[in-house]
Design an enzyme around this catalytic site. Sequence first.
Site, PDB file in Angstrom:
ATOM      1  N   GLU A  70       0.797  -1.232   0.000  1.00 30.41           N
ATOM      2  CA  GLU A  70       0.000   0.000   0.000  1.00 30.41           C
ATOM      3  C   GLU A  70       0.827   1.279   0.000  1.00 30.41           C
ATOM      4  O   GLU A  70       0.434   2.266  -0.637  1.00 30.41           O
ATOM      5  CB  GLU A  70      -0.960   0.030   1.187  1.00 30.41           C
ATOM      6  CG  GLU A  70      -2.158  -0.896   1.062  1.00 30.41           C
ATOM      7  CD  GLU A  70      -1.843  -2.341   1.421  1.00 30.41           C
ATOM      8  OE1 GLU A  70      -0.741  -2.598   1.943  1.00 30.41           O
ATOM      9  OE2 GLU A  70      -2.697  -3.206   1.176  1.00 30.41           O
ATOM     10  N   HIS A 139     -11.226  -4.849   9.676  1.00 29.00           N
ATOM     11  CA  HIS A 139     -11.819  -4.729   8.335  1.00 29.00           C
ATOM     12  C   HIS A 139     -13.174  -4.029   8.344  1.00 29.00           C
ATOM     13  O   HIS A 139     -13.968  -4.232   7.428  1.00 29.00           O
ATOM     14  CB  HIS A 139     -12.037  -6.114   7.711  1.00 29.00           C
ATOM     15  CG  HIS A 139     -10.835  -6.706   7.023  1.00 29.00           C
ATOM     16  ND1 HIS A 139      -9.722  -7.114   7.686  1.00 29.00           N
ATOM     17  CD2 HIS A 139     -10.597  -6.975   5.716  1.00 29.00           C
ATOM     18  CE1 HIS A 139      -8.844  -7.624   6.831  1.00 29.00           C
ATOM     19  NE2 HIS A 139      -9.352  -7.552   5.618  1.00 29.00           N
TER      20      HIS A 139
END
Lengths: 340, 321
Positions: A70, A139
């Site tokens: 990322e 998440h």
Amino acid sequence: MPRKTYRQAINEALDCEMARDDTVIVIGEDIAGGAGGSGEDDAYGGVLGVTKGLVGKYGRARVIDTPITESAIMGAAAGAASTGLRPVAELMFVDFLGVCFDQIFNQAAKFRYMFGGKARTPLVIRSMIGAGMSAAAQHSQALHPIFTHIPGLKVVMPSNAYDAKGLLIQAIRDDDPVIFLEHKALYDTQAEVPDEAYAIPFGEAEFVTEGDDVTIVAFSAMVARAKAVAEELERDGIEVELIDPRTTSPLDEEAILESVERTGRLVVVDEGSPRCGMAADIAALVASKGFAHLKAPVAMVTPPHTPVPFAPNLEAAYLPSNERIAAAVRSVLGETVPAE
Amino acid sequence: MQLDRPTLIEAYRRMRLIRDFEDNVQAQFEQGRIPGFVHLYAGQEASAVGVCLHLSDEDYIGSTHRGHGHCIAKGCDVTGMMKEIFGREGGLCRGKGGSMHIADLDKGMLGANAIVGGNPPLVVGAALTVKTKGLPHVAVSFTGDGGSNQGTTFEAMNLAVVLNLPAIFVFENNGYGEGTGVSYAVGADSIADRAAGFGMPAKAVDGRDFFAVFEAAREAIERARTGGGPSAIEVTCMRQHGHFIGDAQAYRSREELERVRADDPLRLFRERVTGEGRLDAPDLDAVDAECAKAIADAIEAAESAPVPSEDELTTDVYVSY
Ligand SMILES: Cc1ncc(C[n+]2csc(CCOP(=O)(O)OP(=O)(O)O)c2C)c(N)n1
């Protein structure tokens, strides 16, 4: 007008802009999915299928699968944006922000100001927020207040398919770094969405319902919950004005203040953690600039200050419920409601 | 090293328990009894067990979103795990963590981790504790091929070398990170060679072969325990299922999916130990029966456990004092 899902609307926005402008690229993990595998190309189209079909139309040079990396994705997108491309980078779940904070907050967000106004960073970061799938603490977060806190970032939170398309097209055409936050519980929701391209300007709130008794400000997936509550309360003669700001940065302060001036009552519904969150921010706005109009303390409906739990019953208790929203409305109207 | 009978039985038992656990979790998930996302470990058993068989409860491991196998190999209670996955009271994390976050600190299991690249730095920290306290223990990071590309993993390997820590980096190369293949996503020819580039010994082994993993792990762990510092092992293995339960796996060819069955590490283990006359089929059948019962009991216990009380929602945010 054709009805389309939120997922389709986002895909169409990307498609429209990639067709119009060949400097638009999309980049992220599994956004085509299938690279280097023994089977089909574009098997995934992003984990939830949002980018599906784009690689077939625009090729791998513009629809770029990456390794799981990322910091490099966000940094490469910011670097490309500042040198002539218009990247739409995907940060699969917003929770993964943790591994690429620097490239977004210290780099992309700062260029324009720090370089004396000379830099342009036409970068869009698409990511997915929200609870409701028992995906647990790593998440399920709604981290929009963190982005909103950083000057230099524009933050967009579409609550329906129509807005999703128009706001994403605006985001791609925008010359600033824009964080575009999709709620995972909304992908299959439908609305009327035109086939052609259209842009919705940032900083203009949507009045979802109009009414004079109480103002509700709600964001993203909470808009539909607040709307259901408004409809329910209407049967009891309570007229709710429901405002969806659509972007938290810039924020349509005027719409909120003007509404509260009429209703005198405010309930803010947000899925982010309560401390330093959007609900507190909107409450502070109204307390500092519209206090004279308030007939009751502002009510905030948010999750408790905890990580998102896994067990479905705990997760349901975590999210603002219709009942809690309705109770908050009744409380600002002075009705006594049983304690939760 | 020639393994004795009890060790062979124990190796098979742990692998079988993982496989049964996964097969049953899949069935329960498909019947809608398990919430959230579930990533199955089946096919990779030789890796978790080949490594963890060398470890005690005082040694640490860090795991991934695909953590059930690592938990079981490290000795976590399967009933507590099952309750956790079902989101019930009595789960190893009291229903708050679920499949992707199972942890059992008493067993040295520092947690499955839903953030790719999340565990290698944490494992370096555990190794730092061990070294600082002068203990003879080690810390093992299980990371996927996908996770091997993450910056956090690179930083963790370098720091482990710089501080000469008793850390072992096990890279389970199952060919995919979600739907993207390793040949595309890993720029280097070999994950092991890349780890070696950080300045530590590194080996690649065939993860279908329990004995190969066991031997490589023995060397690395012995080195770490005796002050020799970190090392890396790349374990090439096959993920029998999709990335998560429900993944259609269109990115894998039919031939590849067929090969997955042929490469089953449990079957290969069985064939080898019976073929060499080290264990008999009845020994192994007895283990099969014992594992099947343990998992059936775990499911029954999970199904009948209550859901967590709503009061649990706001507990455990901070230590109270
Ligand atoms: C920081 C971060 N990025 C992306 C993801 C989404 N994600 C979860 S698992 C996974 C693939 C991991 O692949 P690998 O490390 O090879 O492990 P495997 O699934 O093969 O066991 C991805 C991309 C994540 N959980 N965390």
